[in-house]
Scaffold this motif. Structure first.
Motif, PDB file in Angstrom:
ATOM      1  N   ALA A   1      54.339  32.311  33.208  1.00 32.90           N
ATOM      2  CA  ALA A   1      53.842  30.982  32.836  1.00 32.90           C
ATOM      3  C   ALA A   1      53.728  30.868  31.307  1.00 32.90           C
ATOM      4  O   ALA A   1      53.772  31.861  30.592  1.00 32.90           O
ATOM      5  CB  ALA A   1      52.487  30.752  33.478  1.00 32.90           C
TER       6      ALA A   1
ATOM      7  N   TRP B   1      60.277  42.781  45.878  1.00 31.08           N
ATOM      8  CA  TRP B   1      60.686  43.984  45.120  1.00 31.08           C
ATOM      9  C   TRP B   1      60.225  45.242  45.845  1.00 31.08           C
ATOM     10  O   TRP B   1      60.973  46.203  45.969  1.00 31.08           O
ATOM     11  CB  TRP B   1      60.068  43.990  43.714  1.00 31.08           C
ATOM     12  CG  TRP B   1      60.488  42.882  42.830  1.00 31.08           C
ATOM     13  CD1 TRP B   1      61.694  42.242  42.811  1.00 31.08           C
ATOM     14  CD2 TRP B   1      59.686  42.265  41.810  1.00 31.08           C
ATOM     15  NE1 TRP B   1      61.694  41.270  41.837  1.00 31.08           N
ATOM     16  CE2 TRP B   1      60.488  41.259  41.201  1.00 31.08           C
ATOM     17  CE3 TRP B   1      58.403  42.449  41.333  1.00 31.08           C
ATOM     18  CZ2 TRP B   1      60.023  40.461  40.159  1.00 31.08           C
ATOM     19  CZ3 TRP B   1      57.936  41.660  40.291  1.00 31.08           C
ATOM     20  CH2 TRP B   1      58.744  40.670  39.710  1.00 31.08           C
TER      21      TRP B   1
ATOM     22  N   ALA C   1      41.210  41.553  43.272  1.00 30.58           N
ATOM     23  CA  ALA C   1      41.962  41.433  42.009  1.00 30.58           C
ATOM     24  C   ALA C   1      41.301  42.258  40.894  1.00 30.58           C
ATOM     25  O   ALA C   1      41.929  43.145  40.311  1.00 30.58           O
ATOM     26  CB  ALA C   1      42.067  39.968  41.604  1.00 30.58           C
TER      27      ALA C   1
HETATM   28  C1  LIG Z   1      41.155  27.001  44.302  1.00 30.54           C
HETATM   29  C2  LIG Z   1      40.884  28.465  44.497  1.00 30.54           C
HETATM   30  C3  LIG Z   1      39.566  28.924  44.475  1.00 30.54           C
HETATM   31  C4  LIG Z   1      39.299  30.293  44.649  1.00 30.54           C
HETATM   32  N1  LIG Z   1      38.004  30.746  44.516  1.00 30.54           N
HETATM   33  C5  LIG Z   1      37.753  32.078  44.617  1.00 30.54           C
HETATM   34  C6  LIG Z   1      36.447  32.627  44.364  1.00 30.54           C
HETATM   35  O1  LIG Z   1      35.518  31.930  43.924  1.00 30.54           O
HETATM   36  N2  LIG Z   1      36.247  33.958  44.574  1.00 30.54           N
HETATM   37  C7  LIG Z   1      37.275  34.772  44.957  1.00 30.54           C
HETATM   38  O2  LIG Z   1      37.064  35.971  45.153  1.00 30.54           O
HETATM   39  N3  LIG Z   1      38.538  34.315  45.102  1.00 30.54           N
HETATM   40  C8  LIG Z   1      38.802  33.002  44.929  1.00 30.54           C
HETATM   41  N4  LIG Z   1      40.082  32.550  45.070  1.00 30.54           N
HETATM   42  C9  LIG Z   1      41.151  33.562  45.232  1.00 30.54           C
HETATM   43  C10 LIG Z   1      41.405  34.276  43.900  1.00 30.54           C
HETATM   44  O3  LIG Z   1      41.536  33.310  42.892  1.00 30.54           O
HETATM   45  C11 LIG Z   1      42.658  35.153  43.961  1.00 30.54           C
HETATM   46  O4  LIG Z   1      42.587  36.013  45.071  1.00 30.54           O
HETATM   47  C12 LIG Z   1      42.775  36.005  42.686  1.00 30.54           C
HETATM   48  O5  LIG Z   1      42.601  35.187  41.562  1.00 30.54           O
HETATM   49  C13 LIG Z   1      44.110  36.701  42.594  1.00 30.54           C
HETATM   50  O6  LIG Z   1      44.205  37.279  41.312  1.00 30.54           O
HETATM   51  P1  LIG Z   1      45.579  37.857  40.783  1.00 30.54           P
HETATM   52  O7  LIG Z   1      45.335  38.457  39.456  1.00 30.54           O
HETATM   53  O8  LIG Z   1      46.185  38.700  41.850  1.00 30.54           O
HETATM   54  O9  LIG Z   1      46.526  36.568  40.665  1.00 30.54           O
HETATM   55  P2  LIG Z   1      46.608  35.368  39.580  1.00 30.54           P
HETATM   56  O10 LIG Z   1      45.315  35.094  38.963  1.00 30.54           O
HETATM   57  O11 LIG Z   1      47.307  34.257  40.261  1.00 30.54           O
HETATM   58  O12 LIG Z   1      47.545  35.968  38.460  1.00 30.54           O
HETATM   59  C14 LIG Z   1      48.897  36.279  38.749  1.00 30.54           C
HETATM   60  C15 LIG Z   1      49.732  35.995  37.510  1.00 30.54           C
HETATM   61  O13 LIG Z   1      51.043  36.568  37.721  1.00 30.54           O
HETATM   62  C16 LIG Z   1      52.002  35.710  37.121  1.00 30.54           C
HETATM   63  N5  LIG Z   1      53.318  35.997  37.739  1.00 30.54           N
HETATM   64  C17 LIG Z   1      53.685  35.770  39.029  1.00 30.54           C
HETATM   65  N6  LIG Z   1      54.972  36.175  39.204  1.00 30.54           N
HETATM   66  C18 LIG Z   1      55.415  36.652  38.012  1.00 30.54           C
HETATM   67  C19 LIG Z   1      56.679  37.170  37.551  1.00 30.54           C
HETATM   68  N7  LIG Z   1      57.738  37.295  38.356  1.00 30.54           N
HETATM   69  N8  LIG Z   1      56.773  37.551  36.248  1.00 30.54           N
HETATM   70  C20 LIG Z   1      55.705  37.427  35.398  1.00 30.54           C
HETATM   71  N9  LIG Z   1      54.510  36.914  35.778  1.00 30.54           N
HETATM   72  C21 LIG Z   1      54.360  36.542  37.076  1.00 30.54           C
HETATM   73  C22 LIG Z   1      51.470  34.308  37.410  1.00 30.54           C
HETATM   74  O14 LIG Z   1      52.014  33.367  36.500  1.00 30.54           O
HETATM   75  C23 LIG Z   1      49.955  34.509  37.246  1.00 30.54           C
HETATM   76  O15 LIG Z   1      49.517  34.201  35.940  1.00 30.54           O
HETATM   77  C24 LIG Z   1      40.379  31.195  44.886  1.00 30.54           C
HETATM   78  C25 LIG Z   1      41.701  30.732  44.903  1.00 30.54           C
HETATM   79  C26 LIG Z   1      41.961  29.380  44.708  1.00 30.54           C
HETATM   80  C27 LIG Z   1      43.389  28.904  44.710  1.00 30.54           C
END
Ligand SMILES: Cc1cc2nc3c(=O)[nH]c(=O)nc-3n(C[C@H](O)[C@H](O)[C@H](O)COP(=O)(O)OP(=O)(O)OC[C@H]3O[C@@H](n4cnc5c(N)ncnc54)[C@H](O)[C@@H]3O)c2cc1C
Length: 461
Positions: free
Chosen positions: A40, A230, A441
């Motif tokens: 992003a 992958w 996470a």
């Molecule tokens: C509206 C909403 C409310 C929520 N509220 C809660 C809450 O209060 N408490 C809770 O525990 N969970 C909550 N969740 C769930 C929680 O947000 C997620 O489980 C958690 O944020 C996942 O974190 P992450 O780091 O795995 O992913 P993300 O925060 O999504 O980060 C992943 C990153 O990887 C990048 N990416 C993806 N593919 C590629 C690629 N091929 N190359 C390079 N970069 C890439 C993306 O751009 C993104 O920035 C909520 C989710 C939503 C949608």
């Protein structure tokens, strides 16, 4: 193999998992040469969209508030909702690390977190959700980004990782594309997949969770399932692929979240006939399954007392109120504006007020009535069900090392957050408890960072 640049560790994804892993690694091993890539142009993944609530048991913030909690109590709560699943070792490890994680985030990573004491959310027997004062995930991510910058960890936006590179079966690096279409090849001894799940990939959804594949999607567009693709291509195992978090109350048409606090304080959910169709206290993720079984629209009915008490503590809901998403008035006027059948709603309210008055259990099994019987000036918010994120992914050990289907460690490959298996069971939306997403996470990110720091130290000697 020629590379344009080489690092000890490359982290794919600058969300809660990736940024925590980067900072925890650098904290434990300041010499580690680590970079984070994100496709992003700025932080906009699920962590940003979340309310930033991370559950933890036995923190000093709980002790200061007089809350007695232990990792075992937390684990019991999680398992009572999720049931047996394919990553029980993660439930145990993440509950054990949860207090250390929160205190490290506050003390060493300068993340502003406070214990939420105004609500607990379904399944948590005590107050254990820790969140930014604003209750916004964007603040959590901003604090983590500032910390990574303070530690001189490069974060490269607009870098879409497209391929993991191997040499004779050994992982050697990855290739990412720039917005101009150039391909950059990066060598790395270790690659951390922190690129979330597959909720924005209709083909993978249709394969594992077809029942939710066509629902409104309320999560980040970056969750395109690359980690699963992958990983599978390299022989990784998968776990808990049928689990996801849904939400029963996405405001329609505003698209923002109607926090479940409104329901917990005594609100109910009705359809256009004015009738309820289930026990709202099963939680927002599980209740979404009931909505998906019938035609909408649906409304959250509460009263102005509940509206104001909720808006006072949660900015996103306060904004929805301010933007006219929460209508208010006496029953007849509200029904005229919303189209809800007034006779049906009046009958529902008579019954619900009786249950709330004596604190008794209704015909659906609901026992908790929050602030008591609903008052005469009601509120109504039109809502619908949505998919927020998937909770299945690559099979990993307790420190995020990716495992093959047979349980063997895959050298140099790590995964956490939505890219890895979660701890929300394996039964659709039913096993999710508030906070499971961010615990997986940030908790796994923290454990990956620490474990990688040790591996780099060992391999340097
Ligand atoms: C509206 C909403 C409310 C929520 N509220 C809660 C809450 O209060 N408490 C809770 O525990 N969970 C909550 N969740 C769930 C929680 O947000 C997620 O489980 C958690 O944020 C996942 O974190 P992450 O780091 O795995 O992913 P993300 O925060 O999504 O980060 C992943 C990153 O990887 C990048 N990416 C993806 N593919 C590629 C690629 N091929 N190359 C390079 N970069 C890439 C993306 O751009 C993104 O920035 C909520 C989710 C939503 C949608």
């Amino acid at each position: 193999m020629d590379f344009d640049v080489t690092f000890d560790v490359i982290i794919v994804g600058a969300g809660g998992c990736g940024l925590t892993a980067a900072a925890a690694l650098q904290d434990a091993n300041p010499k580690a040469n680590v970079a984070v890539l994100d496709k992003a142009e700025r932080a906009c993944g699920n962590t940003v969209l979340s309310s930033g609530s991370i559950p933890a048991a036995g923190t000093r913030f709980q002790a200061e508030a007089g809350v007695h909690d232990t990792p075992l109590m937390f684990e019991e709560d999680l398992l009572s909702v999720a049931g047996e699943h394919e990553a029980m070792h993660l439930t145990e490890a993440l509950t054990r690390t949860s207090a250390e994680l929160i205190e490290w985030l506050v003390d060493r990573a300068n993340v502003r977190l406070t214990l939420i004491q105004t609500y607990r959310h379904i399944g948590h027997r005590v107050h254990r959700l820790h969140a930014p004062p604003s209750r916004r995930g964007a603040d959590l991510v901003n604090d983590l980004l500032v910390e990574c910058e303070r530690r001189d960890i490069p974060i490269v936006w607009n870098s879409k990782v497209e391929q993991l590179l191997t040499d004779q079966g050994r992982l050697t690096g990855l290739a990412y594309a720039t917005p101009d279409g150039d391909v950059v090849r990066v060598g790395a001894r270790h690659i951390v997949l922190a690129c979330n799940g597959y909720a924005a990939n209709p083909a993978i959804l249709a394969r594992y969770v077809p029942e939710i594949a066509r629902a409104t999607y309320g999560g980040g567009m970056g969750s395109e399932g690359e980690a699963v693709e992958w990983g599978e291509a390299l022989g990784a195992g998968l776990a808990n692929m049928k689990a996801y978090q849904a939400h029963a109350s996405l405001a329609d048409p505003h698209g923002s979240l109607v926090t479940w606090t409104v329901v917990e304080k005594g609100g109910i959910i009705v359809d256009a006939s004015g009738h309820r169709f289930g026990d709202e206290s099963i939680g927002y993720s599980a209740f979404a399954a009931l909505e998906l079984e019938r035609p909408g629209p649906f409304w959250v009915i509460a009263d102005t007392r509940i509206r104001d008490a909720t808006a006072a503590g949660q900015e996103e809901y306060a904004e929805l109120v301010e933007h006219g998403g929460v209508q208010s008035g006496p029953l007849e006027a509200l029904c005229a504006r919303t189209g809800i059948d007034p006779a049906g709603l009046a009958a529902t309210l008579r019954a619900v007020r009786r249950f709330a008055q004596d604190g008794s259990t209704d015909e659906h099994g609901r026992k908790q009535w929050g602030m008591g019987p609903l008052e005469e000036t009601l509120t109504a918010t039109r809502i619908g069900p949505a998919l927020f994120h998937t909770q299945g992914g690559l099979r990993v050990d307790i420190d995020g090392r990716v495992l093959t289907a047979a349980g063997r460690t895959m050298d140099g490959l790590w995964a956490g957050g939505g890219a890895a298996s979660g701890i929300s069971g394996n039964r659709g939306s039913l096993g999710y408890m508030s906070g499971n997403g961010l615990l997986s996470a940030l908790g796994l990110g923290y454990r990956i960072g620490r474990a990688l720091a040790k591996e780099l130290e060992t391999s340097a000697t």
